[in-house]
Design a protein around this motif. Sequence first.
Motif, mmCIF file in Angstrom:
data_model
loop_
_atom_site.group_PDB
_atom_site.id
_atom_site.type_symbol
_atom_site.label_atom_id
_atom_site.label_comp_id
_atom_site.label_asym_id
_atom_site.label_seq_id
_atom_site.Cartn_x
_atom_site.Cartn_y
_atom_site.Cartn_z
ATOM 1 N N ASP A 125 0.812 -1.216 0.000
ATOM 2 C CA ASP A 125 0.000 0.000 0.000
ATOM 3 C C ASP A 125 0.845 1.265 0.000
ATOM 4 O O ASP A 125 0.525 2.241 -0.663
ATOM 5 C CB ASP A 125 -0.908 0.019 1.238
ATOM 6 C CG ASP A 125 -2.049 -0.967 1.074
ATOM 7 O OD1 ASP A 125 -2.293 -1.370 -0.087
ATOM 8 O OD2 ASP A 125 -2.671 -1.337 2.083
ATOM 9 N N ILE A 126 1.919 1.225 0.770
ATOM 10 C CA ILE A 126 2.757 2.412 0.905
ATOM 11 C C ILE A 126 3.683 2.537 -0.297
ATOM 12 O O ILE A 126 3.812 3.592 -0.910
ATOM 13 C CB ILE A 126 3.598 2.321 2.196
ATOM 14 C CG1 ILE A 126 2.676 2.071 3.390
ATOM 15 C CG2 ILE A 126 4.410 3.574 2.399
ATOM 16 C CD1 ILE A 126 3.356 1.490 4.590
ATOM 17 N N TYR A 127 4.302 1.404 -0.656
ATOM 18 C CA TYR A 127 5.327 1.441 -1.688
ATOM 19 C C TYR A 127 4.739 1.746 -3.066
ATOM 20 O O TYR A 127 5.379 2.404 -3.889
ATOM 21 C CB TYR A 127 6.104 0.128 -1.698
ATOM 22 C CG TYR A 127 7.293 0.143 -2.620
ATOM 23 C CD1 TYR A 127 8.328 1.052 -2.411
ATOM 24 C CD2 TYR A 127 7.376 -0.727 -3.700
ATOM 25 C CE1 TYR A 127 9.412 1.093 -3.251
ATOM 26 C CE2 TYR A 127 8.463 -0.695 -4.551
ATOM 27 C CZ TYR A 127 9.479 0.214 -4.321
ATOM 28 O OH TYR A 127 10.558 0.263 -5.161
ATOM 29 N N GLN A 128 3.498 1.291 -3.268
ATOM 30 C CA GLN A 128 2.877 1.537 -4.575
ATOM 31 C C GLN A 128 2.804 3.026 -4.909
ATOM 32 O O GLN A 128 2.882 3.413 -6.068
ATOM 33 C CB GLN A 128 1.476 0.927 -4.606
ATOM 34 C CG GLN A 128 1.503 -0.485 -5.157
ATOM 35 C CD GLN A 128 0.165 -1.161 -5.105
ATOM 36 O OE1 GLN A 128 -0.790 -0.632 -4.519
ATOM 37 N NE2 GLN A 128 0.081 -2.329 -5.702
ATOM 38 N N GLN A 129 2.666 3.840 -3.866
ATOM 39 C CA GLN A 129 2.563 5.278 -4.103
ATOM 40 C C GLN A 129 3.868 5.878 -4.596
ATOM 41 O O GLN A 129 3.865 6.923 -5.251
ATOM 42 C CB GLN A 129 2.131 5.986 -2.818
ATOM 43 C CG GLN A 129 0.797 5.468 -2.295
ATOM 44 C CD GLN A 129 0.446 6.111 -0.969
ATOM 45 O OE1 GLN A 129 0.616 7.304 -0.790
ATOM 46 N NE2 GLN A 129 -0.033 5.305 -0.044
ATOM 47 N N ILE A 130 4.995 5.244 -4.240
ATOM 48 C CA ILE A 130 6.270 5.807 -4.706
ATOM 49 C C ILE A 130 6.901 4.960 -5.806
ATOM 50 O O ILE A 130 7.930 5.318 -6.360
ATOM 51 C CB ILE A 130 7.281 5.980 -3.539
ATOM 52 C CG1 ILE A 130 7.333 4.740 -2.666
ATOM 53 C CG2 ILE A 130 6.952 7.199 -2.721
ATOM 54 C CD1 ILE A 130 8.421 4.786 -1.624
ATOM 55 N N GLU A 131 6.242 3.855 -6.140
ATOM 56 C CA GLU A 131 6.804 2.964 -7.148
ATOM 57 C C GLU A 131 7.036 3.645 -8.508
ATOM 58 O O GLU A 131 8.039 3.346 -9.171
ATOM 59 C CB GLU A 131 5.935 1.715 -7.312
ATOM 60 C CG GLU A 131 6.791 0.490 -7.582
ATOM 61 C CD GLU A 131 6.074 -0.807 -7.278
ATOM 62 O OE1 GLU A 131 4.839 -0.782 -7.076
ATOM 63 O OE2 GLU A 131 6.744 -1.841 -7.246
ATOM 64 N N MET A 190 7.292 11.821 0.082
ATOM 65 C CA MET A 190 7.723 10.570 -0.563
ATOM 66 C C MET A 190 8.891 9.944 0.182
ATOM 67 O O MET A 190 8.971 8.721 0.322
ATOM 68 C CB MET A 190 8.095 10.834 -2.017
ATOM 69 C CG MET A 190 6.884 11.131 -2.885
ATOM 70 S SD MET A 190 7.187 10.777 -4.613
ATOM 71 C CE MET A 190 8.075 12.220 -5.114
ATOM 72 N N LYS A 247 7.512 8.060 3.012
ATOM 73 C CA LYS A 247 6.912 6.777 2.627
ATOM 74 C C LYS A 247 7.988 5.751 2.348
ATOM 75 O O LYS A 247 7.857 4.572 2.704
ATOM 76 C CB LYS A 247 6.038 6.964 1.381
ATOM 77 C CG LYS A 247 4.675 7.512 1.739
ATOM 78 C CD LYS A 247 3.911 7.951 0.514
ATOM 79 C CE LYS A 247 2.783 8.881 0.947
ATOM 80 N NZ LYS A 247 2.424 9.833 -0.111
ATOM 81 N N SER A 272 -0.337 14.962 3.871
ATOM 82 C CA SER A 272 0.516 13.781 3.995
ATOM 83 C C SER A 272 0.479 13.212 5.404
ATOM 84 O O SER A 272 0.572 12.002 5.600
ATOM 85 C CB SER A 272 1.962 14.127 3.643
ATOM 86 O OG SER A 272 2.040 14.570 2.325
ATOM 87 N N GLU A 323 -2.614 11.139 5.723
ATOM 88 C CA GLU A 323 -2.408 9.929 4.947
ATOM 89 C C GLU A 323 -1.518 8.958 5.709
ATOM 90 O O GLU A 323 -1.772 7.760 5.764
ATOM 91 C CB GLU A 323 -1.691 10.344 3.665
ATOM 92 C CG GLU A 323 -1.993 9.556 2.450
ATOM 93 C CD GLU A 323 -1.273 10.180 1.266
ATOM 94 O OE1 GLU A 323 -1.953 10.675 0.374
ATOM 95 O OE2 GLU A 323 -0.022 10.185 1.238
#
Lengths: 325, 370
Positions: free
Chosen positions: A132-138, A152, A155, A182, A185
């Motif tokens: 969930d977290i990593y997808q936002q910075i992937e 970022m 995260k 943020s 979030e």
Amino acid sequence: MYAIQVEGLSKNYHSAKSGKYAGLGKPSASPDQVDGVTFDVHQGEIFGIIGPDGAGKTTLFRILTTLLVPDSGTAKVDGYDVVTELKDIRQRVGYMPGKFSLYQDMTVEENLNFFATVFNTTVEENYELVKDIYQQIEPFKTRRAGKLSGGMKQKLALSCALIHKPSVLFLDEPTTGVDPVSRKEFWGMLRKLKEQGITILVSTPYMDEAFLCDRIALIQDGIFLQIDSPQGIIDQFAQTLWAVRSNNMSKLLRDLRAHPAVDTCFAFGDVHHVTLSNDSYTIAELHDYLAQLGHSTIEVHVIKAGIEDCYMQLARRVDPHSNNH
Amino acid sequence: MLKFLLEKEFKQILRDSFLPRMIFVFPVVMMLLLPNAANMEVKDINVCIVDNDHSPSSERLIQKIGASPYFHITSTAPSYRQGMENIENETADVIVEIPVFFDKSLEKESAAKVFIASNAVNGTKGGLGSSYLSAVVADFSSEIRAERIQVVDHHSSPAITTATTYAFNQSLNFKRFMVPAIMVQLLTILCGFLPALNIVSEKEKGTIEQLNVTPIKKSTFILAKLIPFWTIGFIVLSICFLLGRYIYGIYPEGSLLTLYFFAGIFLLAISGMGLLISNSSSTLQQAMFVMFFFLVILILMSGLFTPVSSMPQWAQYITIFNPLKYFIEVMRMVYLKGSTIKDLTTQLYALLSFMIVLNGWAVMSYRKNS
């Protein structure tokens, strides 16, 4: 089962010159004795340490993450002693220091891979946890960590602290310097992690974040003022609390503090919060008193206490001199 | 585990836009610049002649001085005082004053005096200049004597002449002496100080904190910091060997393997010193300052420029604790004399003890927690 057990923990940086104590714990009445902090954190709980800068929050975190050896007291994380069994602790905790401390010259992906490998695991193995977290910075995974925005970076740091599936997560002021959106979030992410059974110890100087924790400890000058659920702390606030406003706020603060019926008065944004030492005193009486002193557009109404009011009251009880700054 | 850490270190070093270039530019510049510039040979001494005699003998002496490769006769002055002016405005380093009746005294008394005054602001140049000149004058006098003896008597007064050969460096090539020592200086900086600065910068950035809460062993962490710089050290050393061979035509009389063997021990010892410094400093500024402090002392007291044997006794005792001294000795002995490990046991034991003491101390003083 407790995830963290702390008893009488102290670590002082005593300055012989000024006679001041800093760090965790405080000298008690008897000489050569230090009152440390004592608390327990349940498994799967979000426990907040709330207090101003310099209260000893980071010292506590550094002891619990085995980076510092305490002067006195014992602490157990996940059942392991922080001094004698530190190797076991290092296998099972995640730590996110207050300062961003990943490799700025490595990319997002490289950082995550690196921290997975130093814990003898792989990103794939625990991907579910950070997904969930990593997808936002992937989308930015080939960007160097130093080039990320504040939110970022945070995260990524959280992802790296989680990649080895720790049972206890230590977050030292994770929301300091992060924008309000943020921050919100971020707390949402913490609640999701809690659902997965991870115990979270989080510190923050922001009183408004207290309600997002299951239980909180209010800390000042190295000692805990109170440990309870946020609601429990507020419920203990016994005095009536008024919010007062007028056309001249700085004069108002002086006038209120000078009034014999006023116990405390603190500026809270655009109003002053007042507690009374004499409960029979009424709003109308205060209104008249202020009007006499030349205030206009006076507004006084009863409000419910917040965590900050409780903090102020508790802090004053411990150290009466810290009042009326 | 070590593999991943090494991968990270190499990645970071190579990704740095400055460091990899610097690591290769640095030795090349040092090897090209220093052996040519840091030259202790005294040449091109400017001489001012004050000839008060103007006789065939004085003319002959002046010609003899002018013929020496060390001297340039840049001026002549009518008097010593005017000669002094030349020294003051730095057009001359040495004055040679030939007195009146120089020729006559030589003829009559078989003896004459020449006055030499040298500018000792640069002590080495002044001292060497005047002693070279004395040698030229002595040579001149023995020539004269030889001529006269030939005339008067073929059999009297045996003269002693000295023939000098310089062992191990016959042409007295100063570069043969400097180049091996400069390599030591390079290795000290690359392998002693760079990894230490690298560790301190992790401290300063706070990244070490994040690593300290991981199960990485401290020995693994330190090895991962040292190995990349050891690798770089060996590459740079090899570059230096090549530069020495092809630019200066200097190659070791002894075996390259001996040199690599000692270099390996020296690298370990000097990295231990760097680690000690990194353990005790928390900021780059502190670390840099401590390093400069040691670097200057270690280099100036290593025998790199001035021989240890000519230092005062107390200073010689201090140099016992200088690892650079031993490695410079090794380099020079292998390069110039072709020494083997068997000839270098003192240095071997000294370097080994440095390696053990410094690294042991460094490991003991390193703490993941405080």
